[in-house]
Design an enzyme around this catalytic site. Structure first.
Site, PDB file in Angstrom:
ATOM      1  N   CYS A  64       0.817  -1.218   0.000  1.00 49.42           N
ATOM      2  CA  CYS A  64       0.000   0.000   0.000  1.00 49.42           C
ATOM      3  C   CYS A  64       0.845   1.260   0.000  1.00 49.42           C
ATOM      4  O   CYS A  64       0.458   2.263  -0.600  1.00 49.42           O
ATOM      5  CB  CYS A  64      -0.931   0.026   1.203  1.00 49.42           C
ATOM      6  SG  CYS A  64      -2.009  -1.405   1.276  1.00 49.42           S
ATOM      7  N   TYR A  71      -5.546   2.121   5.808  1.00 51.48           N
ATOM      8  CA  TYR A  71      -5.563   1.248   6.990  1.00 51.48           C
ATOM      9  C   TYR A  71      -6.856   0.458   7.132  1.00 51.48           C
ATOM     10  O   TYR A  71      -7.033  -0.305   8.076  1.00 51.48           O
ATOM     11  CB  TYR A  71      -5.192   2.041   8.244  1.00 51.48           C
ATOM     12  CG  TYR A  71      -3.694   2.016   8.426  1.00 51.48           C
ATOM     13  CD1 TYR A  71      -2.861   2.751   7.593  1.00 51.48           C
ATOM     14  CD2 TYR A  71      -3.102   1.177   9.362  1.00 51.48           C
ATOM     15  CE1 TYR A  71      -1.491   2.674   7.703  1.00 51.48           C
ATOM     16  CE2 TYR A  71      -1.728   1.090   9.470  1.00 51.48           C
ATOM     17  CZ  TYR A  71      -0.929   1.828   8.652  1.00 51.48           C
ATOM     18  OH  TYR A  71       0.428   1.743   8.753  1.00 51.48           O
ATOM     19  N   CYS A  88      -7.195  -1.908   5.503  1.00 51.51           N
ATOM     20  CA  CYS A  88      -6.634  -3.270   5.483  1.00 51.51           C
ATOM     21  C   CYS A  88      -6.798  -3.953   6.828  1.00 51.51           C
ATOM     22  O   CYS A  88      -6.992  -5.162   6.904  1.00 51.51           O
ATOM     23  CB  CYS A  88      -5.155  -3.228   5.114  1.00 51.51           C
ATOM     24  SG  CYS A  88      -4.131  -2.376   6.338  1.00 51.51           S
TER      25      CYS A  88
END
Lengths: 494, 494, 494, 494
Positions: free
Chosen positions: D108, D300, D302
């Site tokens: 990322c 985030y 994720c």
């Protein structure tokens, strides 16, 4: 109590020596441990217990107390409380030892077991004309004389949680009597995650829950020497445990001290009558559990001592990072302190509010003890979060101490990881490793997970709080102010 | 102390009578109140204080105590603590009165002011060879004899918060001496949100903050009779205050009891020397504030008594709604109890940990007292939220009691607002109105906003916690375990 | 839809006029209200709805939208969503109106009811070859043409919560059909705490929960004109409601706007077929409730607009108190903003993730909508706590505005209650009264209690979250990473 | 971009092969790592990145996208967003990969760096007539063609945090240009805790903070191949990292995947002009940081995928313990889900609210992105706490897998650690080890500490939230409702 020739232990060194050569059956990482005391992974837990002996010499007012059983000063961990102050002073000693070790020093379970059994054996005798209490006093007296470490073993594997002990498919899932003779009983079963068991001289086995008449064989309390050949210990892994095998010191975070938990398997252990303090009196199991947990839940005040270390470590790294005067940094330290002292407040309040038992020792306030422990299942996690916040990301990305020692990488690390003026990269690393140790590593097990589950998981406290919340009385208070009257169970207008 | 002929007050009724005919200058809603005692909005606050008198008769062990000043049992609110137990028993009495009134009963400020002034006057005399302490003992003795209510007035308007008292554009923004004579001093200024001031017989004025030598005229402590003609009281509005004027009872939620806060303006009030307990000793202002707040912040244990009522009300409405056994309902009651007892734990811990002062009364532990109060600025809000959750939406949409009485709407409400079998719509309404009263209405002022700001706003506690968090000591604990040594302020490797 | 001659409403003033003279049966404080529009307690709620009309003129892009039903721009509150953007724009409009009114503007229930009925009527027709959907489109089309306010009535009294509608002792505790004719049906029952019902032109009645085949008469959806003679409205009391009767403005905090909730009793209300959108199709009740709540729970984004006002008020009083740059003050404003935007994030995420229904309008994401609302049951309470913290104690002890006007007390208040240089005591009072209004007073009902219970109490969201948390799928994720394989329901080693 | 002959990578296996033989200078535990790909501690982090390649084949709709730069579908991690949906789909892909790996998959940072540099280079060119943007497009195009992994390096060591880059005692504490030639520049310095750097093909170096004109040499953005000989990597230790060296699988918890963070030292690295995307334009450093963090903070999301695994693991162990239907257990799973989805809501809201930049790619909403990340610094810690609660104490006291294999202890463990009927002790151990891994072990670094500090520590978000909270506008909203008017900076009555 075969050790008639034994000599009292007078300091940490003697204590450590006393553990040697016992030929305990200990397993760790798939191998038999020949001498636990010398095992690098186990030794820090031994050191933590040894610290309780040394504190008794350094600060006898705090860590010893005059016992009317032995008519001498004894280690406070072996003392049967004779005053409210005795109960409170346990908390003060616990906080101090938490500060000195930064981990679990493992002697509280025994202390709390002794104090709860003291009154429970008395009550059983009253009800059943048994002789447990005198027997138990003799046991405690001997332990005080020898200054021994007592482990207390309560938690069974429990199997199917929807069923009681006697209803399990495998009867051994709770420790129970498999045979009775004139001289004593034979026990079988296992106890889970037993704090400091290897570091104990004697272990007191107790039932873990309320029992029904059908559970008679499970209603047994027995003292067994830790080196009984029928006991097998399987050592629990801790996060980062093997760092102790790497040869260095820094990466362990707290190289000297750790906690200890192991599983104990009892393979037909014979217990002579003189070491038997309950046998079949199922109706007293609940009382024993409740009194023990009331004691033990406020013993978690120890975590405020550990919390002091964490606050100190967080303040230290903030200082090393050069941000100790930044307002949000300071505010987070205040918040950590506030949470820590909130735990302490509830804990010592429970002790200060102790009441005498029929056996004349003192029993802490049950509701406040549960409230103390329940906060312990929450606040250390929040404190750990704040400590990681203050530590910065380096707490989880720092290279190893061997990289500091390496001649290629060492200079680079020292150049780039320096803190504020006057602070070496290595000291900064040490502070970070201590925080890692307490929030992710070995002592995170003691500071966080044990705070969650030790002395009962959160729901156990909620059940106990529910039992004592006196809703009916509080509803009356509300009805009184709302102008609601009740007659014969039916609510009516005044 | 002109009231030489006065007779001691022996119960709530006599107390209420003693307040009549004093011709206080009281303003409320833009009008002069001729007799506060009989004003429907003010009366519930009088009742709350009266309850302290009646409790002394109902439970003398709890609410009275033998005083070595008067050599008789006196109301505990007037007592100078002589033992640790005295301090703890204040908390027990406070919780009980919180339970009985569901609101602020207003006598704690005076109690805490007396106890802090007792030691501060002693210390001033030691330092300055003044005679405040004996004077003060005479004052307290007389108050004990008469069983009077003492108000304590501390909070000044403060004006520009970036400036101290003597630096304000308007010197009156802090109470100060405007004239000194042989016989005494003349005071001017105002005090904000004064708890129970109208319901007091005497009011003790005290400085509100740490002072510098330049603030000499502001360093004044003086006792003034509440009916002094130089005092003007402007009554504070409370949420839903005028429901007391509507003629009914249900919609008030708690029709009998409320708190009271008013602004007091001092328009050149003469104070004779015998009523002066500090005059110019600026360096003792901080000590007075700290000792008072240590006392007063753990006095907020009273809110756990109020919390008991709220828990009871929430349990009651859950019962009336027929959901008292639903697991999430029960769990919310456990959570409320846990939060409430956490406050209590820190509060009584502060009291149990009291230490004697040089004047031989007892002073609570400052850190724990601040921790107690800081939790009070948080947990009652969460408890109020949970109570509203359990109450259901009707707590905020219920029609008025007059709609219950109306012959068209009454039957509809009784038909559609019935709770579970056996519970009348009206009782359900009463339970809901009590929760409204405590979370939105009159006593939400006392239970929530006063919990936030009384005895100091949250940040005041954080500052005080910061002062006592001993970071240096905690950093040493961390360094010890991390293996960091320090030499001459520079951190070095061992 | 008798009003064939009615003219479309084009602004707030016309809207207000349209409410007059309807002869609604409204009761408040035990008296029949002759003209609600002119009642000082009710009028602020009318103003709040009127604001939605005026916004449509001020910002047509935000508050109107082109409708394919009427082929013209219509008020967004009456629009059937045709794109994802339509759903998101509802949230933007809701936040804006929360900012402009500081309270509940009451039109969302109708909007959400229209959108959920649009697809549910379609689905019923698919299943039963009924003609509800076309009927419903005609109804919506007419409402759009007239620019009317639609109320949505869902919550029944529910009686014994352990029993369903048809099992209640009193069958009227849920609205139901008591008679059926060729021309339509007759309804009886009541609906609780109906938002904005008096301010509506038409009210759509809907079942409140999942129904069983036995509940056939309860499975009814019907549109009824608000001035139907069979409807009785009993107005709910709000905290501090009667301050609107006192003649002043300041003490109301927000004198112009408030919410509205009343109980509606249906006394045999005849509904012609053309206004009937479900009748007996019990299996669609659950779908209707779920779609409505998915819509309505993310509609609570309106509270972030109200939250903006509260943040602004807190910042304003901090400014007036001269502390706006103090770090803890600023940090509390950041925390309030963070919480407020967290709600907003979940809300608009639910809208952005809308999916088309079989009827081609758009339905928000159910899980995120529930998450949004669940945060609304928590964060506004914390924001209110922080606002009270920043306000200082004066928010609950401030004298009345009449004391400001009084010639004796006015000058004293202006002298002593001045804020920082340049800020009048009166403006400070206004800021404090607004905070009181939003945290304890009238709009605390809308900002807090309605946030708790509106669109379903917290537990309702938890149940819905539980339904959608897909534990089995998540367990598979965990098993995959942990290396656990499962075969035929039995867990086995790979 | 020397690799003219390089072939595009088409799956995880090819990716892993592409990392071999690069002769990176990697140090770990004091030793040079010859081939990181084959190092047991490092390999799981390689696997996590490889998973991103395989997902692109398994679910091309999710993990690839048509690029107008290369006119072909490219891996989404290399894509410059061309629509709002592109931004949102990044979040969907991130959640999926979090679910599949239970850790940080490391790609990322590069994705977010590319997208922020795309618009910043454009803006620099606009202001300075430079040619960075075209250069940068060529770089991105080539990376897309080759399907390479890009690392983004931002965080410098920072030294004394009270001083900026050019004011440090050691100029190397921030990466800077030490020499400029016609062909390019030479860089020196270090970057801390660089996610996935070893697993990258190219690394983009960027400044870490707002710069002043004096910091000109620090305002440099440069792409460098990861195998540049001037780069040294010192691998960060993770909690429990060496369990990967023990030979087993269970005790690792998640044996296949982990995150990776290392320190990178730049020892006079030459960067040719074609790889230079900023050089001296100090005024654009702040914009770059802000755009990057806006992108990266909502990345985030994720962690909600990782959170799904943790919820699944907690549900699994509850199931294995036989308590999955207990109400408090279920309620804790709901709470975990609620927290997880709250993060997700704010994250995708930030993406859905993206706006086009002047360079025509899309930039997420800054305020919501910060709100998303700020929740990530809180909720995973609470979720970890709840997971440990549900796991029971065994999560921290379980013996090693070698004890399961040992023929003496294995049978004992299998007997006593069985879960409910049908669950083997080993599967129970695997579930517990996964929870340990995520809350204390290797992936706790990624799930907790990285959630705290990655993309900026909590205070960084608070500062950014403060910048965007528009207090003045909100104060006007409050003044409007409170009836306060302001004229010429002085507050006046209307």
């Amino acid at each position: 109590m075969q050790d008639a020739a034994a000599k009292p232990l007078t300091n940490g060194t003697e204590y450590i020596e006393s553990l040697r050569g016992r030929n305990l059956k200990v397993w760790y990482l798939g191998e038999r441990v020949t001498e636990p005391v010398d095992h690098p992974v186990i030794r820090p837990s031994v050191n933590a217990v040894a610290r309780t002996y040394d504190l008794a010499n350094e600060d006898p007012h705090l860590a010893t107390v005059w016992s009317s059983l032995t008519h001498q000063r004894v280690n406070r961990f072996l003392h049967i409380t004779e005053t409210v102050t005795d109960v409170v002073d346990q908390n003060r000693m616990q906080r101090k030892l938490g500060q000195l070790t930064g981990t679990c020093f493992q002697r509280c379970v025994g202390m709390d077991a002794l104090n709860s059994l003291f009154s429970v054996t008395f009550d059983i005798d009253e009800a059943h004309q048994t002789a447990y209490h005198q027997r138990f006093r003799r046991f405690v007296t001997r332990m005080q004389e020898l200054n021994y470490v007592i482990g207390g073993a309560m938690t069974d594997p429990k199997g199917d949680r929807a069923k009681g002990p006697s209803a399990q498919a495998d009867p051994d899932l709770f420790v129970h009597v498999v045979k009775r003779t004139e001289e004593g009983v034979v026990l079988r079963g296992a106890k889970m995650h037993q704090t400091g068991c290897l570091n104990s001289h004697w272990i007191v086995f107790m039932p873990t829950m309320r029992l029904t008449p059908a559970d008679r064989d499970y209603a047994v309390v027995a003292a067994v020497p830790a080196d009984h050949p029928g006991l097998t210990y399987i050592y629990g892994r801790q996060s980062c445990d093997t760092r102790a095998l790497e040869g260095g010191e820094i990466d362990q975070g707290n190289a000297k001290f750790s906690g200890q938990e192991a599983m104990i398997v009892l393979d037909d252990v014979f217990v002579p009558n003189e070491c038997l303090f309950m046998d079949g009196e199922t109706e007293f199991a609940a009382a024993l559990v409740e009194r023990f947990t009331a004691y033990h839940r406020r013993s978690y005040v120890c975590k405020t001592g550990v919390g002091d270390v964490l606050i100190g470590a967080a303040a230290l790294i903030a200082d090393y990072n050069g941000v100790s005067n930044v307002s949000h940094v300071r505010d987070k330290l205040v918040e950590m302190t506030h949470l820590n002292e909130t735990i302490y407040g509830a804990g010592i309040a429970a002790s200060h509010e102790s009441k005498p038992t029929s056996a004349h020792n003192y029993q802490p306030d049950d509701l406040l003890a549960n409230v103390c422990k329940h906060n312990v299942t929450r606040f250390p996690y929040e404190m750990a979060r704040l400590a990681q916040d203050l530590a910065g990301g380096l707490v989880a990305t720092l290279p190893s101490e061997k990289d500091f020692e390496n001649e290629e990488t060492g200079p680079l690390l020292r150049k780039y990881l320096k803190g504020r003026e006057g602070v070496s990269a290595e000291d900064r690393a040490r502070a970070l490793r201590l925080i890692e140790n307490m929030t992710l590593g070995r002592n995170a097990v003691g500071y966080l997970t044990e705070s969650m589950h030790g002395a009962g998981s959160p729901q156990a406290q909620r059940i106990q709080i529910a039992r004592q919340m006196n809703l009916e009385e509080k509803k009356e208070l509300a009805k009184n102010l709302a102008g609601i009257s009740t007659y014969d169970g039916v609510t009516e207008r005044k």
